[in-house]
Design an enzyme around this catalytic site. Structure first.
Site, mmCIF file in Angstrom:
data_model
loop_
_atom_site.group_PDB
_atom_site.id
_atom_site.type_symbol
_atom_site.label_atom_id
_atom_site.label_comp_id
_atom_site.label_asym_id
_atom_site.label_seq_id
_atom_site.Cartn_x
_atom_site.Cartn_y
_atom_site.Cartn_z
ATOM 1 N N ARG A 144 6.912 -19.251 -30.489
ATOM 2 C CA ARG A 144 5.710 -19.051 -29.686
ATOM 3 C C ARG A 144 5.808 -19.941 -28.439
ATOM 4 O O ARG A 144 6.486 -20.972 -28.438
ATOM 5 C CB ARG A 144 4.455 -19.430 -30.477
ATOM 6 C CG ARG A 144 4.201 -18.563 -31.714
ATOM 7 C CD ARG A 144 2.933 -19.030 -32.416
ATOM 8 N NE ARG A 144 2.605 -18.203 -33.574
ATOM 9 C CZ ARG A 144 2.976 -18.483 -34.828
ATOM 10 N NH1 ARG A 144 3.687 -19.585 -35.062
ATOM 11 N NH2 ARG A 144 2.637 -17.691 -35.815
ATOM 12 N N LYS A 168 1.111 -22.209 -36.125
ATOM 13 C CA LYS A 168 -0.320 -22.055 -36.348
ATOM 14 C C LYS A 168 -0.707 -22.613 -37.705
ATOM 15 O O LYS A 168 0.042 -22.495 -38.672
ATOM 16 C CB LYS A 168 -0.708 -20.580 -36.253
ATOM 17 C CG LYS A 168 -0.662 -20.034 -34.836
ATOM 18 C CD LYS A 168 -1.189 -18.616 -34.780
ATOM 19 C CE LYS A 168 -1.231 -18.100 -33.347
ATOM 20 N NZ LYS A 168 -1.749 -16.717 -33.272
ATOM 21 N N HIS A 233 5.974 -13.987 -24.530
ATOM 22 C CA HIS A 233 5.756 -13.352 -25.829
ATOM 23 C C HIS A 233 6.580 -12.071 -25.981
ATOM 24 O O HIS A 233 6.859 -11.636 -27.103
ATOM 25 C CB HIS A 233 4.266 -13.049 -26.031
ATOM 26 C CG HIS A 233 3.827 -13.164 -27.455
ATOM 27 N ND1 HIS A 233 3.821 -14.352 -28.150
ATOM 28 C CD2 HIS A 233 3.398 -12.224 -28.337
ATOM 29 C CE1 HIS A 233 3.397 -14.141 -29.392
ATOM 30 N NE2 HIS A 233 3.141 -12.866 -29.527
ATOM 31 N N ARG A 236 9.595 -12.964 -27.825
ATOM 32 C CA ARG A 236 9.318 -13.100 -29.271
ATOM 33 C C ARG A 236 9.262 -11.719 -29.919
ATOM 34 O O ARG A 236 9.824 -11.506 -31.002
ATOM 35 C CB ARG A 236 8.005 -13.859 -29.458
ATOM 36 C CG ARG A 236 7.567 -14.063 -30.911
ATOM 37 C CD ARG A 236 6.404 -15.053 -30.933
ATOM 38 N NE ARG A 236 5.598 -14.982 -32.133
ATOM 39 C CZ ARG A 236 5.845 -15.678 -33.255
ATOM 40 N NH1 ARG A 236 6.905 -16.450 -33.329
ATOM 41 N NH2 ARG A 236 5.024 -15.594 -34.293
ATOM 42 N N HIS A 259 4.500 -15.944 -39.600
ATOM 43 C CA HIS A 259 3.267 -15.190 -39.840
ATOM 44 C C HIS A 259 2.731 -15.520 -41.230
ATOM 45 O O HIS A 259 3.467 -15.471 -42.218
ATOM 46 C CB HIS A 259 3.532 -13.686 -39.765
ATOM 47 C CG HIS A 259 3.727 -13.178 -38.375
ATOM 48 N ND1 HIS A 259 4.342 -11.977 -38.103
ATOM 49 C CD2 HIS A 259 3.387 -13.709 -37.170
ATOM 50 C CE1 HIS A 259 4.364 -11.779 -36.790
ATOM 51 N NE2 HIS A 259 3.789 -12.822 -36.213
ATOM 52 N N TYR A 268 6.168 -4.403 -36.453
ATOM 53 C CA TYR A 268 7.535 -4.203 -35.979
ATOM 54 C C TYR A 268 8.242 -3.073 -36.728
ATOM 55 O O TYR A 268 9.220 -2.524 -36.228
ATOM 56 C CB TYR A 268 8.329 -5.510 -36.083
ATOM 57 C CG TYR A 268 7.741 -6.577 -35.195
ATOM 58 C CD1 TYR A 268 7.846 -6.490 -33.812
ATOM 59 C CD2 TYR A 268 7.029 -7.647 -35.724
ATOM 60 C CE1 TYR A 268 7.274 -7.442 -32.989
ATOM 61 C CE2 TYR A 268 6.459 -8.604 -34.907
ATOM 62 C CZ TYR A 268 6.573 -8.491 -33.543
ATOM 63 O OH TYR A 268 6.002 -9.427 -32.727
#
Length: 291
Positions: A144, A168, A233, A236, A259, A268
């Site tokens: 990120r 995150k 992004h 990514r 994630h 994806y």
């Protein structure tokens, strides 16, 4: 202090959420609280399920996007879960409420040739070594933007080709470095003579800013002849799509991206299917579709 302020303080101190995330929670909960006050329902902490359904319906009538409604209800669910945990309410009134479904927008990606053209920037230009290391690292490890900005040299193990980041939710993960990224980082560190505690990509006041990287990536894309909207992004997304296309390992891609929910990674698979569908349409003699 209100219940909302208590909750935001919890997110800031105990969950260590970013200022950007805290602002989003504050905006969404403030919007619900303002609606409750306008309707005469009292404090947001005392709302019940039917009132929250009324809020979602009113937002829909105001033509708020399904994504915005989903986000506000998600903020409510987190808020009421925290109230329930601390014994301030008896049940979570937002637990069973669902927002209108939002159409899922597939992210754009670079194809492998475009990604290669982007990352192979000349290293003889001013800051060329930095730009090459930055782009190779983005595409090699799918970081990120915030993770890359915060990176220090002690987070990189160039010998074992690993980069460790805090993502995150303050979750730590280690991601492999490709050989091109490792070589570019070796050259950049040799040029700077940086210490282990130094930021990998320094700026004027410590770490380079996200905005500086966004502008530089856009500029480099144009210099490399890519005249689509290129942003950090996108690298990514491209990383994830290319790994999944080659490996088919959705769980592995989930771990690499950091994630929490595999549903986030599943987008994806739709990108991969789109690619296969295009190949099929182009190659199969009876697959031509009438427009």
């Amino acid at each position: 202090m209100s219940a909302v302020e208590d909750f935001l303080a919890y997110l800031a101190v105990e969950r260590q959420m970013s200022p950007h995330t805290l602002d989003a929670y504050r905006r969404d909960l403030t919007a619900v609280a303002a609606w409750a006050a306008d309707k005469g329902h009292g404090d947001i902490a005392t709302l019940h399920t039917e009132q929250l359904r009324g809020f979602a319906a009113d937002e829909h009538r105001r033509q708020q996007s399904p994504k915005s409604i989903q986000r506000r209800l998600s903020a409510c669910r987190s808020f009421y879960t925290w109230l329930l945990k601390h014994g301030r309410i008896a049940a979570n009134p937002a637990a069973s409420i669902r927002a209108p479904k939002a159409p899922r927008k597939l992210p754009q990606v670079l194809d492998p040739d475009e990604a290669k053209a982007l990352v192979e920037v000349p290293t003889d230009a001013p800051l060329g070594l930095r730009d090459r290391a930055l782009l190779e690292l983005f595409y090699s490890s799918g970081l990120r933007l915030s993770e890359l900005c915060a990176l220090r040299w002690h987070d990189l193990d160039l010998e074992d080709a690993l980069v460790t980041v805090i993502g995150k939710g303050r979750k730590q993960r280690s991601v492999p470095l490709g050989s091109h990224a490792r070589n570019a980082l070796h050259e950049w560190r040799a040029f700077t003579g940086a210490t282990n505690d130094s930021h990998v990509f320094p700026g004027r006041n410590g770490a380079i800013t996200p905005r500086a990287i966004q502008l530089r990536v856009r500029q480099l894309a144009q210099q490399q002849g890519l005249f689509k909207r290129v942003h950090p992004h996108l690298l990514r997304h491209s990383f994830a799509s290319h790994i999944l296309e080659s490996s088919g390992d959705l769980r592995g891609v989930q771990e690499l991206l950091g994630h929490a929910d595999i549903a986030t990674t599943q987008i994806y698979t739709h990108l991969d299917y789109q690619h296969l569908a295009k190949v099929y349409d182009a190659a199969h003699p009876r697959a031509k579709r009438k427009k």
